[in-house]
Design a protein around this motif. Structure first.
Motif, PDB file in Angstrom:
ATOM      1  N   GLY A 138      26.883  21.951 -55.889  1.00  0.00           N
ATOM      2  CA  GLY A 138      27.281  20.806 -56.707  1.00  0.00           C
ATOM      3  C   GLY A 138      27.062  20.966 -58.193  1.00  0.00           C
ATOM      4  O   GLY A 138      27.269  20.025 -58.959  1.00  0.00           O
ATOM      5  N   LYS A 139      26.667  22.172 -58.629  1.00  0.00           N
ATOM      6  CA  LYS A 139      26.415  22.395 -60.057  1.00  0.00           C
ATOM      7  C   LYS A 139      27.371  23.436 -60.620  1.00  0.00           C
ATOM      8  O   LYS A 139      27.558  24.495 -60.017  1.00  0.00           O
ATOM      9  N   ARG A 164      30.829  18.778 -52.367  1.00  0.00           N
ATOM     10  CA  ARG A 164      30.149  18.581 -53.656  1.00  0.00           C
ATOM     11  C   ARG A 164      30.651  19.581 -54.689  1.00  0.00           C
ATOM     12  O   ARG A 164      30.841  19.242 -55.863  1.00  0.00           O
ATOM     13  N   ALA A 168      32.557  18.591 -58.062  1.00  0.00           N
ATOM     14  CA  ALA A 168      31.912  18.973 -59.322  1.00  0.00           C
ATOM     15  C   ALA A 168      32.879  19.774 -60.192  1.00  0.00           C
ATOM     16  O   ALA A 168      32.934  19.593 -61.417  1.00  0.00           O
TER      17      ALA A 168
END
Ligand SMILES: [Zn+2]
Length: 189
Positions: A138-139, A164, A168
């Motif tokens: 998710g980053k 995610r 993202a």
């Protein structure tokens, strides 16, 4: 043979690419259909062979399937014959299975040498790709700065955090004022 991590363009676009295919996230087909955005899948044929129809479902929802070797081994430093087998073999298999032979290629781990590009060319590949951003858990991680730039190629994988990661990546693209576009439409001639 172009080897790019960013497409040279002034248009406000970025490119989402999804690699490997070991994990078949059950949410991915519906997510792709709902998002309605173009993505390019660089698939490793050993990774997908246990469920090739899964990727046909993604293709049917707009994903374009490109080549990422048979065994996902590092190509740099290997013989021409070895590299050619990995690249042509995966392109042939994907072409048979999905009725379109790949024209783009990403070497595993983003590592290559001059032989890789020569073998890819001889396998009918038009361009090969690295990336500018990666997405994991998710980053978004940036190689340069804190913002997606026009033409950037973003890399994520078929991993447990698929939803995610996908969201993202889309948020990062939109926050930069960009729109997801299809890599195949922007490959330099
Ligand atoms: Zn990979």
């Amino acid at each position: 043979m172009p080897y790019l991590s960013r497409i040279p363009t002034t248009q406000p676009v970025a490119f989402l690419t999804i690699d490997d295919g070991y994990l078949k996230s059950p949410e991915a087909p519906a997510l792709l259909a709902a998002a309605g955005i173009p993505v390019t899948l660089f698939l490793t044929t050993d990774a997908i062979h246990d469920d090739e129809p899964y990727f046909a479902r993604l293709r049917d929802r707009g994903a374009v399937i490109e080549a990422h070797t048979i065994t996902h081994t590092e190509l740099r430093g290997r013989s021409y014959a070895f590299q050619r087998r990995e690249i042509c073999g995966s392109a042939d298999r994907l072409g048979q299975r999905y009725q379109r032979r790949p024209v783009l290629f990403r070497p595993p781990f983003g590592t290559k040498d001059a032989t890789t590009l020569r073998a890819a060319h001889d396998c009918g590949i038009k361009a090969a790709f690295m990336w500018k951003e990666t997405v994991h858990k998710g980053k978004v991680r940036y190689q340069e700065g804190h913002r997606v730039q026009p033409g950037d190629i973003i890399l994520m994988h078929f991993r447990p955090a698929f939803v995610r990661d996908f969201l993202a990546a889309l948020r990062a693209i939109h926050r930069a004022g960009l729109t997801p576009a299809l890599l195949e439409d922007y490959v330099p001639a």
